[in-house]
Structures are given as structure tokens and as C-alpha cells.
Design a protein around this motif. Structure first.
Motif, PDB file in Angstrom:
ATOM      1  N   LEU A   1     -17.439  42.345 -43.456  1.00 58.36           N
ATOM      2  CA  LEU A   1     -17.476  42.207 -41.999  1.00 58.36           C
ATOM      3  C   LEU A   1     -18.651  41.345 -41.564  1.00 58.36           C
ATOM      4  O   LEU A   1     -18.536  40.540 -40.629  1.00 58.36           O
ATOM      5  CB  LEU A   1     -17.546  43.583 -41.350  1.00 58.36           C
ATOM      6  CG  LEU A   1     -16.267  44.419 -41.412  1.00 58.36           C
ATOM      7  CD1 LEU A   1     -16.534  45.853 -40.967  1.00 58.36           C
ATOM      8  CD2 LEU A   1     -15.172  43.796 -40.565  1.00 58.36           C
ATOM      9  N   ARG A   2     -19.803  41.480 -42.215  1.00 61.08           N
ATOM     10  CA  ARG A   2     -20.955  40.644 -41.870  1.00 61.08           C
ATOM     11  C   ARG A   2     -20.673  39.176 -42.172  1.00 61.08           C
ATOM     12  O   ARG A   2     -21.088  38.289 -41.419  1.00 61.08           O
ATOM     13  CB  ARG A   2     -22.198  41.123 -42.622  1.00 61.08           C
ATOM     14  CG  ARG A   2     -22.795  42.397 -42.047  1.00 61.08           C
ATOM     15  CD  ARG A   2     -24.042  42.827 -42.799  1.00 61.08           C
ATOM     16  NE  ARG A   2     -24.645  43.989 -42.171  1.00 61.08           N
ATOM     17  CZ  ARG A   2     -25.542  43.942 -41.197  1.00 61.08           C
ATOM     18  NH1 ARG A   2     -25.938  42.765 -40.732  1.00 61.08           N
ATOM     19  NH2 ARG A   2     -26.053  45.046 -40.686  1.00 61.08           N
ATOM     20  N   ASP A   3     -19.972  38.910 -43.263  1.00 59.05           N
ATOM     21  CA  ASP A   3     -19.606  37.521 -43.565  1.00 59.05           C
ATOM     22  C   ASP A   3     -18.702  36.958 -42.476  1.00 59.05           C
ATOM     23  O   ASP A   3     -18.854  35.798 -42.069  1.00 59.05           O
ATOM     24  CB  ASP A   3     -18.899  37.445 -44.929  1.00 59.05           C
ATOM     25  CG  ASP A   3     -19.850  37.661 -46.086  1.00 59.05           C
ATOM     26  OD1 ASP A   3     -21.084  37.612 -45.872  1.00 59.05           O
ATOM     27  OD2 ASP A   3     -19.367  37.896 -47.207  1.00 59.05           O
TER      28      ASP A   3
ATOM     29  N   VAL B   1     -29.533  44.685 -44.672  1.00 66.27           N
ATOM     30  CA  VAL B   1     -29.290  44.862 -46.106  1.00 66.27           C
ATOM     31  C   VAL B   1     -28.316  46.024 -46.293  1.00 66.27           C
ATOM     32  O   VAL B   1     -28.450  47.079 -45.657  1.00 66.27           O
ATOM     33  CB  VAL B   1     -30.605  45.151 -46.849  1.00 66.27           C
ATOM     34  CG1 VAL B   1     -30.337  45.412 -48.317  1.00 66.27           C
ATOM     35  CG2 VAL B   1     -31.570  43.992 -46.674  1.00 66.27           C
ATOM     36  N   THR B   2     -27.331  45.826 -47.167  1.00 64.04           N
ATOM     37  CA  THR B   2     -26.296  46.836 -47.374  1.00 64.04           C
ATOM     38  C   THR B   2     -26.344  47.310 -48.824  1.00 64.04           C
ATOM     39  O   THR B   2     -25.717  46.717 -49.709  1.00 64.04           O
ATOM     40  CB  THR B   2     -24.905  46.266 -47.060  1.00 64.04           C
ATOM     41  OG1 THR B   2     -24.943  45.634 -45.778  1.00 64.04           O
ATOM     42  CG2 THR B   2     -23.859  47.366 -47.057  1.00 64.04           C
ATOM     43  N   PRO B   3     -27.092  48.369 -49.142  1.00 64.70           N
ATOM     44  CA  PRO B   3     -27.194  48.828 -50.534  1.00 64.70           C
ATOM     45  C   PRO B   3     -25.929  49.534 -50.989  1.00 64.70           C
ATOM     46  O   PRO B   3     -25.155  50.046 -50.173  1.00 64.70           O
ATOM     47  CB  PRO B   3     -28.380  49.790 -50.483  1.00 64.70           C
ATOM     48  CG  PRO B   3     -28.374  50.308 -49.079  1.00 64.70           C
ATOM     49  CD  PRO B   3     -27.911  49.174 -48.225  1.00 64.70           C
ATOM     50  N   GLU B   4     -25.737  49.566 -52.291  1.00 63.63           N
ATOM     51  CA  GLU B   4     -24.611  50.314 -52.843  1.00 63.63           C
ATOM     52  C   GLU B   4     -24.903  51.809 -52.766  1.00 63.63           C
ATOM     53  O   GLU B   4     -26.043  52.243 -52.679  1.00 63.63           O
ATOM     54  CB  GLU B   4     -24.365  49.890 -54.299  1.00 63.63           C
ATOM     55  CG  GLU B   4     -23.963  48.435 -54.457  1.00 63.63           C
ATOM     56  CD  GLU B   4     -23.555  48.095 -55.870  1.00 63.63           C
ATOM     57  OE1 GLU B   4     -23.234  49.034 -56.627  1.00 63.63           O
ATOM     58  OE2 GLU B   4     -23.545  46.900 -56.206  1.00 63.63           O
TER      59      GLU B   4
ATOM     60  N   VAL C   1     -10.531  41.784 -47.483  1.00 64.42           N
ATOM     61  CA  VAL C   1     -10.332  43.220 -47.334  1.00 64.42           C
ATOM     62  C   VAL C   1      -9.511  43.808 -48.479  1.00 64.42           C
ATOM     63  O   VAL C   1      -9.855  44.866 -49.026  1.00 64.42           O
ATOM     64  CB  VAL C   1      -9.702  43.548 -45.960  1.00 64.42           C
ATOM     65  CG1 VAL C   1      -8.351  42.892 -45.784  1.00 64.42           C
ATOM     66  CG2 VAL C   1      -9.608  45.054 -45.756  1.00 64.42           C
ATOM     67  N   THR C   2      -8.444  43.136 -48.902  1.00 65.36           N
ATOM     68  CA  THR C   2      -7.638  43.688 -50.003  1.00 65.36           C
ATOM     69  C   THR C   2      -8.302  43.446 -51.356  1.00 65.36           C
ATOM     70  O   THR C   2      -8.168  44.262 -52.264  1.00 65.36           O
ATOM     71  CB  THR C   2      -6.229  43.073 -50.006  1.00 65.36           C
ATOM     72  OG1 THR C   2      -6.326  41.647 -50.008  1.00 65.36           O
ATOM     73  CG2 THR C   2      -5.461  43.511 -48.765  1.00 65.36           C
TER      74      THR C   2
ATOM     75  N   ARG D   1     -19.153  47.201 -49.610  1.00 63.25           N
ATOM     76  CA  ARG D   1     -18.301  46.009 -49.643  1.00 63.25           C
ATOM     77  C   ARG D   1     -17.662  45.760 -48.278  1.00 63.25           C
ATOM     78  O   ARG D   1     -17.544  44.615 -47.836  1.00 63.25           O
ATOM     79  CB  ARG D   1     -17.209  46.160 -50.704  1.00 63.25           C
ATOM     80  CG  ARG D   1     -17.703  46.061 -52.135  1.00 63.25           C
ATOM     81  CD  ARG D   1     -16.529  45.845 -53.079  1.00 63.25           C
ATOM     82  NE  ARG D   1     -16.936  45.807 -54.472  1.00 63.25           N
ATOM     83  CZ  ARG D   1     -16.129  45.532 -55.473  1.00 63.25           C
ATOM     84  NH1 ARG D   1     -14.841  45.284 -55.231  1.00 63.25           N
ATOM     85  NH2 ARG D   1     -16.571  45.514 -56.713  1.00 63.25           N
ATOM     86  N   LEU D   2     -17.246  46.833 -47.633  1.00 59.14           N
ATOM     87  CA  LEU D   2     -16.670  46.702 -46.301  1.00 59.14           C
ATOM     88  C   LEU D   2     -17.675  46.075 -45.341  1.00 59.14           C
ATOM     89  O   LEU D   2     -17.349  45.139 -44.601  1.00 59.14           O
ATOM     90  CB  LEU D   2     -16.222  48.076 -45.807  1.00 59.14           C
ATOM     91  CG  LEU D   2     -15.746  48.183 -44.353  1.00 59.14           C
ATOM     92  CD1 LEU D   2     -14.519  47.318 -44.128  1.00 59.14           C
ATOM     93  CD2 LEU D   2     -15.458  49.633 -43.998  1.00 59.14           C
TER      94      LEU D   2
END
Length: 530
Positions: free
Chosen positions: A103-105, A36-39, A62-63, A98-99
Motif C-alpha cells: 500500500l505504501r508503494d 518502517v514496517t517490520p516483520e 496483492v495476490t 507485506r500488505l
């Protein structure tokens, strides 16, 4: 052969896994977290080379996930010291969450990468043929292990490597704020801003969706700001840039950030490597440690791939430490030299504010280097060989070791692309042939040097691809350039010289004359693979 084991699923670990997959090397990424990647308040600034690196690995957003800066401005009190217009891609600022999600996607779409959550490394063993790693659930066997597990790296401790450095090189209060400022898209550093209650320096960096990251520099040993003091500082800063009125704003996140400067005593112990925060920490005077971590991944991936595919000897891997550790040492040395000029803190220097003002004017360009990824504090390194490191922009574009510029190229099947889009699968043989952008490819693909260069490329002792470009800075027509998979130039030679190109490629892979020559029908690395 066993996969490469990567400890840590941060940006560097995920990027390394994608870079290996691009070269048909499987990997297992051991993630001590849940995925899990929290803000939060963490953000990163990527330079042109690292943005391109992530894009050609498959991180397609990325952009879109970041914000390009249109300009950089340095001010002192109410006076402008420096104003630089920036081209798209020079500085891309994006939130850390977001980064990671992007990358996980990309990893989830890559069958060669196995991402294992809640699998912290507990211990490791290595022998002549591989590495064994134990997590709470099971044992893992790999050909090599790369520690991307952060500044408190378990792997580094298991190897008993020291991590010396400075525990408090810089100190910041950080806030991410959603608001409208009168300089959209522009990043700025403001020294000695009027009516600033708690800090003599603030940096504003735009993010997507109307969000800004604000960093206030504090004395290195001072406690962080209290919540009330932080709100007071936010309001004072926003009113400074809005004609004295506080605009509507939303405080999204805040943090207290102490910058460390550290360097591991070694980046390699036999089959185990350190990369990213596990190997180095640098971030004073605006430098970005993630840039260097991604350069670690780009440098190590192609070397591991050649060894994994039996196209190079294990001794090639020793050049990773020689090149990358030397590059970080050079960066840290530059920061140590710059900090007394840019961030004086002693009482004696405080008393000489007139002198310091002149010093800041003279060094405003140096102050922007760390934030923009230019000059000694941020430009991509060059690897001229024998452990030496330089700066790509300070060397001629044809000098060995420089990062090659991104140019339009044509493949042997007539496809028109950008040079950096072809990086990461194998070596590139690049022919400078004026007229290729004017004439249809069928008129020149089978003429001139092309047939001979096609045969030379296929017979090189490394996987390689032949490309053609209209022009290359500093290279006359019919120059042939040999480029490493990470985009650094091996050499530029006049015309087609098969023996010299073979010798250069052989030296670049570790000088293994006794290894078999890989052919494309044996180890294909084609454009369709990822």
C-alpha cells in the motif's frame, strides 16, 4: 478546496487515501510512526471483495504477496467434520508487513496523497467549512478528517466518544512457522486435537514462502504461554499432522493475542469520521476486522469525493454511519450468537461433551464462516436503504444494496475488462445485452439502447460511466443496473428509463435537486486517472 486529512497510516488509512485519489480528491495522511514496517506475526485474510478493492486502488502485488487457500477443513479429534474446496481469490492470506509495504508503494506513486511520518494527532478543531488538526510540527487544514488511528484512537478520545464492548472475547497464542506440512495450501481448524498440552483448538493458515500461521485458542482470562510452553505446543501440533514425527521447522515470530469486541457509539461527528480499528474491533470466531475496515474505506471514499467535488450535499455523508455501523452491529450480534455454540467454556457445558460434539457437527459450517468470510460472520453486507443491512449472498443479485458480482464488461470505447476494475471512479450504468461477447463492438455500440443510454449517463447528477455485459444473474436482456462506486447496486430497471435513472442517481447522492449537474467535461473521471 482543502484536502481530506486522514489520521493513521495503517491499511485502512492508506486504502482510503488511494480510494480518494482514484476520484481526484487530495489527502494528507498523518502517520504517527516512522514509516518502517517490520516483520512480525500479524497476518490478515482478505475476501474476494476486499482483495479486488485493493487491487483496483493500485496495490498491484496483492495476490503475489499473499497465499490463496485451496481448501478449508474442520476436524474434531481424528474425525473430519467439514471439507470445502476454495476457488482462487476466496480467501487470500498475507503478512501484515507485506500488505503495508504494498500500500505504501501504491501511495508513493500517487501525487494526490501526501504521507507525513512522525505526525501524531494532538488536538483538533472543526467549524462549518473544515477541520484543523495539530501535530507536534504544525497545524493542518482539511475539508474533513477521517480517524484511522487504531483502537487507542486519539481522534476518538478528542471527540469524547465511548468505545464500549468486551475486553477479552477470545484469547490466542500465535506463532508463524516455516515448515512443510502434508496439506500444502489448505487451511484447517482442529478441535480437541490429541496430545495437545495447552489448547483444545488450533487453526493452521498457510502463508507464502512455506510459512504457516498457527493459532491456539486459550481460555479468555488465562495468562499467555511461556516460551517453553509455546515451543512444546508447536512441536506437539506439527507432530500431530506429520504422523507423530516433528518435521524440521523455523519459529519466525510469536505473540499473545487477546481479541476484543468493541464498537464506537458514533462513526461521525460533523466533519470527522471514524473508520477501521478506531471505529470497531471484531475478530472472535475467525472474523477479520480489516475486512470491515476496508469496507469502511470503500463506503466513505465515494461519498467524500462527491461532496468534495460539490456533486452531493453534506447530508450524503450521514449514510456512512447508517450503513457501516449497522453492518458492524449485525456482525457483532452474529458473533455473540455463535460463540456459545462454537466455543463453550463454562463448567456445566464442559461436562456435556457429547452434546457439544453434536453441536459442533451441526455448526461446523458456521465456524468456517468467520474464517472464510461467508455467511453471517463474514459475507459482504448489503445496503438496501434507510439504515437497514443485509447479506449480499442471501439476497437476489438484483436486490437493491447487494454487492454486484464481478463480471466481464465492455466499455463504450470497446475495451474489455472486469466489472470490479471499473469501480471507484464514479457510478456505473450497466446494460445487460446478450451477444456483446460474440459480436465486435462496432456492431452494437451505436445501436439499440446504446445511444439513448449514452446520453442518459452523461446527464446523470453524478459522474457515471456506461458499461455493457453479456449477462447478469437474475436480470433479463435490456435490464439497466445502476451501481454505486463501491460496487453496491442502487437498482435494476427494465430498459432505458431516463427519468427513473436520474431519480435513482439523485437519491443515491443524497437527494440534492438543487445542485448543479456535473458533466464529464467539468469533472472528468476517466480510466486513465488514479
Amino acid at each position: 478546496m482543502d484536502p481530506v486529512i486522514i489520521a493513521g497510516a495503517g491499511p485502512v488509512g492508506l486504502a482510503l487515501a488511494l480510494a480518494l485519489a482514484r476520484q481526484q480528491v487530495p489527502s494528507v495522511v498523518l502517520d504517527e510512526g516512522s514509516g518502517v514496517t517490520p516483520e512480525g506475526s500479524r497476518t490478515t485474510v482478505l475476501r474476494g471483495d476486499t482483495t479486488a478493492f485493493l487491487a483496483h486502488l493500485g496495490y498491484t502485488r496483492v495476490t503475489a504477496d499473499g497465499r490463496d487457500w485451496s481448501a478449508w477443513r474442520t476436524l474434531r479429534r481424528n474425525r473430519e467434520l467439514l471439507h470445502l474446496e476454495l476457488a482462487p481469490g476466496e480467501a487470500l492470506h498475507l503478512p501484515h508487513h507485506r500488505l503495508l509495504r504494498g500500500l505504501r508503494d501504491a501511495v508513493s506513486a500517487t501525487p494526490l496523497v501526501q504521507l507525513v511520518p512522525e505526525s501524531a494527532v494532538l488536538e483538533l478543531e472543526q467549524d462549518e467549512s473544515g477541520v484543523t488538526v495539530r501535530t507536534e510540527q504544525t497545524w493542518w487544514r482539511g475539508s474533513h478528517l477521517v480517524a484511522c488511528d487504531g483502537p487507542r484512537s486519539t481522534v476518538r478520545r478528542q471527540l469524547r466518544l465511548r468505545f464500549p464492548g468486551r475486553a477479552a472475547a477470545d484469547h490466542y497464542a500465535v506463532a508463524t512457522v516455516r515448515t512443510d506440512l502434508p496439506f500444502p495450501g489448505e487451511a484447517r481448524l482442529h478441535r480437541d486435537p490429541p496430545h495437545s498440552p495447552h489448547s483444545r483448538e488450533v487453526t493452521a493458515r498457510p502463508l507464502p514462502d512455506g510459512v504457516w500461521r498457527l493459532d491456539w485458542r486459550l481460555p479468555a482470562r488465562q495468562p499467555g504461554l511461556s516460551p517453553d510452553a509455546l515451543v512444546e505446543q508447536v512441536r506437539a501440533t506439527l507432530s500431530l499432522w506429520n504422523d507423530g514425527a516433528v518435521p524440521r521447522y523455523e519459529l519466525i515470530a510469536a505473540a499473545d493475542w487477546t481479541v476484543q469486541q468493541r464498537l464506537a457509539t458514533r462513526f461521525q461527528v460533523d466533519r470527522v469520521f471514524l473508520a477501521g480499528d478506531a471505529a470497531h474491533l471484531l475478530g472472535a470466531v475467525g472474523m477479520q476486522n480489516l475486512d470491515e475496515g476496508l469496507r469502511d474505506a470503500a463506503n466513505l471514499a465515494w461519498k467524500l469525493a462527491l461532496v468534495w467535488h460539490a456533486c452531493a450535499p453534506e447530508r450524503l455523508l450521514t449514510t456512512y454511519q447508517q450503513e457501516r455501523r449497522s453492518a458492524v452491529i449485525s456482525r457483532l450480534r452474529s458473533a455473540d450468537q455463535a460463540m456459545p455454540l462454537l466455543q463453550p467454556t463454562t463448567a456445566l457445558l464442559e461436562a456435556r461433551r457429547t452434546l457439544l460434539s453434536g453441536s459442533l457437527r451441526r455448526n461446523a459450517g458456521l465456524l468456517s464462516d468467520g474464517n472464510l468470510g461467508t455467511g453471517r460472520l463474514g459475507a459482504p453486507p448489503a445496503y438496501p436503504g434507510r439504515g437497514r443491512v443485509g447479506l449480499s449472498p442471501a439476497l437476489p443479485p438484483t436486490a437493491p444494496g447487494v454487492l454486484v458480482p464481478d463480471l466481464p464488461v465492455v466499455t463504450v470505447d470497446g475495451t474489455r475488462e472486469r466489472l470490479r476494475d471499473r469501480l471507484g471512479r464514479g457510478f456505473l450504468v450497466l446494460l445487460v445485452a446478450p451477444g456483446t461477447q460474440v459480436w465486435a463492438s462496432e456492431h452494437w455500440l451505436g445501436a439499440g439502447l446504446m445511444p439513448q443510454l449514452t446520453a442518459v449517463t452523461e446527464d446523470l447528477p453524478v459522474p457515471a460511466e456506461l458499461l455493457v455485459t453479456e449477462g447478469y444473474p437474475g436480470a433479463p436482456a435490456h435490464t439497466v443496473l445502476l451501481v454505486r462506486p463501491d460496487g453496491h447496486l442502487v437498482a435494476a430497471v427494465p430498459g432505458s428509463r431516463p427519468e427513473e435513472l436520474h431519480r435513482l442517481a439523485d437519491r443515491a447522492r443524497g437527494g440534492a435537486q438543487d445542485l448543479p449537474v456535473p458533466r464529464r467535461d467539468r469533472e472528468p473521471l476517466t480510466a486513465g486517472q488514479s
